[in-house]
Scaffold this active site. Structure first.
Site, PDB file in Angstrom:
ATOM      1  N   ARG A  81      -6.782 -61.014   6.706  1.00 60.24           N
ATOM      2  CA  ARG A  81      -7.078 -59.565   7.421  1.00 60.24           C
ATOM      3  C   ARG A  81      -7.577 -58.567   6.348  1.00 60.24           C
ATOM      4  NH1 ARG A  81      -2.212 -61.141   9.483  1.00 60.24           N
ATOM      5  NH2 ARG A  81      -2.394 -62.064  11.496  1.00 60.24           N
ATOM      6  N   LYS A 138     -21.730 -51.328   4.890  1.00 61.12           N
ATOM      7  CA  LYS A 138     -22.201 -52.033   6.079  1.00 61.12           C
ATOM      8  C   LYS A 138     -22.387 -53.560   5.617  1.00 61.12           C
ATOM      9  CE  LYS A 138     -25.388 -49.467   9.009  1.00 61.12           C
ATOM     10  NZ  LYS A 138     -26.870 -49.534   9.362  1.00 61.12           N
ATOM     11  N   GLU A 158     -38.218 -49.759  -0.633  1.00 61.45           N
ATOM     12  CA  GLU A 158     -36.904 -48.942   0.039  1.00 61.45           C
ATOM     13  C   GLU A 158     -36.910 -47.548  -0.834  1.00 61.45           C
ATOM     14  OE1 GLU A 158     -35.663 -49.702   2.651  1.00 61.45           O
ATOM     15  OE2 GLU A 158     -35.893 -51.735   2.904  1.00 61.45           O
ATOM     16  N   LYS A 196     -29.066 -42.674  -1.308  1.00 54.31           N
ATOM     17  CA  LYS A 196     -28.059 -43.794  -0.306  1.00 54.31           C
ATOM     18  C   LYS A 196     -26.912 -43.024  -0.077  1.00 54.31           C
ATOM     19  CE  LYS A 196     -27.489 -47.368   2.432  1.00 54.31           C
ATOM     20  NZ  LYS A 196     -28.029 -48.731   2.739  1.00 54.31           N
ATOM     21  N   GLU A 222     -22.710 -43.839  11.133  1.00 56.46           N
ATOM     22  CA  GLU A 222     -24.386 -43.823  11.690  1.00 56.46           C
ATOM     23  C   GLU A 222     -24.314 -43.332  13.122  1.00 56.46           C
ATOM     24  OE1 GLU A 222     -26.931 -47.280  10.898  1.00 56.46           O
ATOM     25  OE2 GLU A 222     -28.103 -46.879  12.422  1.00 56.46           O
ATOM     26  N   ARG A 282     -27.684 -40.927   8.932  1.00 56.33           N
ATOM     27  CA  ARG A 282     -27.979 -42.583   8.376  1.00 56.33           C
ATOM     28  C   ARG A 282     -29.275 -43.001   9.077  1.00 56.33           C
ATOM     29  NH1 ARG A 282     -23.089 -46.554   6.561  1.00 56.33           N
ATOM     30  NH2 ARG A 282     -24.384 -48.088   5.471  1.00 56.33           N
ATOM     31  N   ASN A 340     -34.126 -45.514   8.559  1.00 57.49           N
ATOM     32  CA  ASN A 340     -34.678 -46.453   9.492  1.00 57.49           C
ATOM     33  C   ASN A 340     -36.546 -46.194   9.486  1.00 57.49           C
ATOM     34  OD1 ASN A 340     -32.631 -48.108  10.211  1.00 57.49           O
ATOM     35  ND2 ASN A 340     -32.272 -46.462  11.920  1.00 57.49           N
ATOM     36  N   HIS A 365     -38.993 -48.513   9.523  1.00 62.31           N
ATOM     37  CA  HIS A 365     -38.450 -49.745  10.091  1.00 62.31           C
ATOM     38  C   HIS A 365     -38.701 -50.301  11.454  1.00 62.31           C
ATOM     39  CE1 HIS A 365     -36.688 -49.729   6.213  1.00 62.31           C
ATOM     40  NE2 HIS A 365     -35.788 -50.783   6.434  1.00 62.31           N
ATOM     41  N   HIS A 420     -39.657 -54.024  11.748  1.00 65.82           N
ATOM     42  CA  HIS A 420     -39.115 -55.045  11.851  1.00 65.82           C
ATOM     43  C   HIS A 420     -39.857 -55.754  13.111  1.00 65.82           C
ATOM     44  CE1 HIS A 420     -34.905 -53.474  10.830  1.00 65.82           C
ATOM     45  NE2 HIS A 420     -35.349 -54.148   9.701  1.00 65.82           N
ATOM     46  N   HIS A 450     -39.717 -58.202   4.126  1.00 65.37           N
ATOM     47  CA  HIS A 450     -39.298 -57.126   4.540  1.00 65.37           C
ATOM     48  C   HIS A 450     -40.163 -55.693   4.063  1.00 65.37           C
ATOM     49  CE1 HIS A 450     -36.368 -54.206   6.210  1.00 65.37           C
ATOM     50  NE2 HIS A 450     -36.229 -53.782   5.358  1.00 65.37           N
TER      51      HIS A 450
HETATM   52  N1  LIG Z   1     -25.892 -53.711   4.318  1.00 64.25           N
HETATM   53  C1  LIG Z   1     -26.783 -52.980   4.351  1.00 64.25           C
HETATM   54  O1  LIG Z   1     -26.646 -51.570   4.492  1.00 64.25           O
HETATM   55  C2  LIG Z   1     -28.072 -53.544   3.970  1.00 64.25           C
HETATM   56  C3  LIG Z   1     -29.170 -52.764   3.917  1.00 64.25           C
HETATM   57  C4  LIG Z   1     -30.534 -53.418   3.629  1.00 64.25           C
HETATM   58  C5  LIG Z   1     -30.789 -54.581   3.579  1.00 64.25           C
HETATM   59  N2  LIG Z   1     -29.327 -55.590   3.839  1.00 64.25           N
HETATM   60  C6  LIG Z   1     -29.638 -56.778   3.939  1.00 64.25           C
HETATM   61  O2  LIG Z   1     -30.027 -57.201   2.722  1.00 64.25           O
HETATM   62  C7  LIG Z   1     -30.708 -58.560   3.024  1.00 64.25           C
HETATM   63  C8  LIG Z   1     -31.917 -58.556   1.775  1.00 64.25           C
HETATM   64  O3  LIG Z   1     -31.500 -58.279   0.744  1.00 64.25           O
HETATM   65  P1  LIG Z   1     -32.229 -58.874  -0.672  1.00 64.25           P
HETATM   66  O4  LIG Z   1     -33.701 -58.485  -0.503  1.00 64.25           O
HETATM   67  O5  LIG Z   1     -31.612 -58.563  -1.858  1.00 64.25           O
HETATM   68  O6  LIG Z   1     -32.395 -60.644  -0.221  1.00 64.25           O
HETATM   69  P2  LIG Z   1     -31.557 -61.752  -0.843  1.00 64.25           P
HETATM   70  O7  LIG Z   1     -30.209 -61.602  -1.224  1.00 64.25           O
HETATM   71  O8  LIG Z   1     -32.027 -62.984  -0.072  1.00 64.25           O
HETATM   72  O9  LIG Z   1     -32.496 -62.052  -2.253  1.00 64.25           O
HETATM   73  C9  LIG Z   1     -33.769 -62.298  -2.351  1.00 64.25           C
HETATM   74  C10 LIG Z   1     -33.883 -63.320  -3.236  1.00 64.25           C
HETATM   75  O10 LIG Z   1     -34.011 -63.219  -4.565  1.00 64.25           O
HETATM   76  C11 LIG Z   1     -33.040 -64.200  -4.936  1.00 64.25           C
HETATM   77  N3  LIG Z   1     -32.413 -63.178  -6.230  1.00 64.25           N
HETATM   78  C12 LIG Z   1     -31.367 -62.492  -6.179  1.00 64.25           C
HETATM   79  N4  LIG Z   1     -31.279 -61.826  -7.237  1.00 64.25           N
HETATM   80  C13 LIG Z   1     -31.996 -62.626  -8.260  1.00 64.25           C
HETATM   81  C14 LIG Z   1     -32.241 -62.481  -9.504  1.00 64.25           C
HETATM   82  N5  LIG Z   1     -31.683 -61.391 -10.335  1.00 64.25           N
HETATM   83  N6  LIG Z   1     -33.193 -63.317 -10.157  1.00 64.25           N
HETATM   84  C15 LIG Z   1     -34.050 -64.044  -9.438  1.00 64.25           C
HETATM   85  N7  LIG Z   1     -33.697 -64.286  -8.012  1.00 64.25           N
HETATM   86  C16 LIG Z   1     -32.660 -63.618  -7.705  1.00 64.25           C
HETATM   87  C17 LIG Z   1     -31.966 -64.618  -4.287  1.00 64.25           C
HETATM   88  O11 LIG Z   1     -31.501 -65.851  -4.556  1.00 64.25           O
HETATM   89  C18 LIG Z   1     -33.209 -64.614  -2.689  1.00 64.25           C
HETATM   90  O12 LIG Z   1     -33.625 -65.903  -3.146  1.00 64.25           O
HETATM   91  C19 LIG Z   1     -30.824 -58.751   4.446  1.00 64.25           C
HETATM   92  O13 LIG Z   1     -30.164 -59.780   4.879  1.00 64.25           O
HETATM   93  C20 LIG Z   1     -30.552 -57.455   4.957  1.00 64.25           C
HETATM   94  O14 LIG Z   1     -30.094 -57.574   6.292  1.00 64.25           O
HETATM   95  C21 LIG Z   1     -28.229 -54.792   4.005  1.00 64.25           C
HETATM   96 ZN   LIG Z   2     -35.155 -51.987   4.767  1.00 65.35          ZN
END
Ligand SMILES: NC(=O)c1ccc[n+]([C@@H]2O[C@H](COP(=O)([O-])OP(=O)(O)OC[C@H]3O[C@@H](n4cnc5c(N)ncnc54)[C@H](O)[C@@H]3O)[C@@H](O)[C@H]2O)c1
Ligand SMILES: [Zn+2]
Length: 340
Positions: free
Chosen positions: A108, A130, A172, A214, A224, A228, A232, A235, A239, A249
């Site tokens: 929990r 989030k 971003e 951010k 949101e 917030r 988008n 996006h 998307h 992305h």
């Molecule tokens: N919670 C939120 O507010 C929010 C906002 C935006 C995106 N997201 C989420 O974030 C995710 C995308 O994040 P991301 O782009 O970091 O993706 P990811 O975590 O998939 O990382 C991208 C790639 O880079 C690799 N990687 C990570 N760090 C590395 C490093 N230092 N050296 C080499 N390789 C490395 C990972 O293994 C992966 O293959 C999505 O799932 C998206 O939905 C969440």
């Molecule tokens: Zn984005």
């Protein structure tokens, strides 16, 4: 080391900017910390995890699923994790989203800390509380909003980040500039990606600026209801083409931002599409693409931002000033056609 205490309405979060992973025991005491990372990060930075209880999950969005959550929970039970444990997610947004979620439901709720290792996670995904997982092809369908205790930034991780992941994160960053910070847009336009990859000091300052942007948006609107949504920008269309064309992305939202800017010319009298396009190009981001407009509109309609009156679209009034406007689907389609 810079330690900022940021207050959100639900919790206060330590941002350790300019941190060192080697000193993480100060923030997550050794006896209680359990590290969770993905197999790419682990393979490239294995030494850093020596002597730490570590759970390694498969990398990639396709593993941001309940089955991986179950795997983590089982591993936590095997480690004897209790309510006093602290889960430390070390990785990109996939890892931080999932660790934030597991932290919210394991027994929990246990404490969580993040060490974001992609640009995107540093300036976006790991900030704001989030978190969650995808359900099949449906992104972020299950999750909760819950803040971590700390975020530790160590840019040393970025030395192994692949080029396209840099581009992804900078999309971003440029988005932040477009919606909130004209001065930062000018700075970004004066440089290029290679500059920030070589100049650690400038990179750290830029990351910090984007953290602040951010954070400010989330502080104003943690759950949101309004501001917030400005995040988008780019996006909505982004998307739709991301899924249909299996784009990165950042590449998809780059194209989404260009369309949103052009729509803004008509609906908001926006004048700086040229500056936005020019800046995106400097960071290796695509600004045009051929796509099937009718089909893309259909995909967009399934988007949650649609209301009976039309689509809620984030537009620019000028660089640094975003607004959202409900645009009737018909006008939207006309405008997208006009600029294709
Ligand atoms: N919670 C939120 O507010 C929010 C906002 C935006 C995106 N997201 C989420 O974030 C995710 C995308 O994040 P991301 O782009 O970091 O993706 P990811 O975590 O998939 O990382 C991208 C790639 O880079 C690799 N990687 C990570 N760090 C590395 C490093 N230092 N050296 C080499 N390789 C490395 C990972 O293994 C992966 O293959 C999505 O799932 C998206 O939905 C969440
Ligand atoms: Zn984005």
């Amino acid at each position: 080391m810079k330690n900022l205490k940021i207050k959100f309405s639900s919790a206060s979060v330590s941002f350790i900017l300019d941190g060192k992973f080697a000193s993480i025991d100060k923030f997550a005491d050794k006896a209680n910390a359990i590290y969770i990372t993905d197999d790419h990060v682990y393979a490239l930075h294995e030494k850093k995890f020596k002597g730490k209880k570590t759970i390694v999950i498969p990398a990639g969005e396709e593993h941001k699923q309940q089955s991986t959550v179950d795997f983590i929970i089982e591993a936590l039970l095997n480690f004897g994790a209790t309510r006093s444990s602290i889960l430390v997610g070390v990785g990109g947004g996939v890892v931080t989203d999932m660790v934030g979620y597991v932290g919210g439901i394991y027994m929990r709720g246990v404490a969580v800390g993040f060490v974001p290792t992609t640009i995107l996670a540093m300036v976006d995904a790991s900030i704001g509380g989030k978190n969650g997982i995808d359900v099949g092809v449906y992104k972020n369908m299950v999750g909760l909003i819950r803040q971590p205790s700390f975020l530790l930034y160590d840019v040393e991780f970025l030395t192994t980040l692949p080029q396209h992941q840099w581009e992804n994160g900078f999309a971003e960053i440029i988005k932040h500039a477009a919606i909130k910070d004209a001065k930062m847009m000018a700075e970004l336009n004066a440089h290029d990606l290679a500059y920030y990859q070589k100049n650690t000091k400038a990179l750290k300052a830029l990351i910090e600026k984007n953290v602040q942007i951010k954070v400010k948006v989330v502080q104003k609107d943690e759950f949101e209801k309004g501001d917030r949504k400005l995040l988008n920008f780019g996006h909505t269309l982004g998307h739709a083409i991301e899924n249909e064309h299996a784009l990165l992305h950042g590449h998809a939202i780059s194209i989404g931002m260009v369309y949103a800017a052009k729509i803004s010319q008509v609906l908001q009298g926006f004048k700086d599409t040229g500056l936005l396009v020019d800046t995106l190009k400097k960071y290796g981001l695509p600004t045009t693409m051929h796509f099937d407009i009718e089909h893309t509109m259909e995909v967009m309609q399934k988007d949650k931002k649609k209301s009976a009156a039309g689509m809620q679209y984030v537009l620019l009034n000028k660089i640094g000033k975003a607004v959202y406007e409900t645009v009737p689907m018909k006008s939207l389609q006309k405008l997208i056609k006009l600029y294709s």
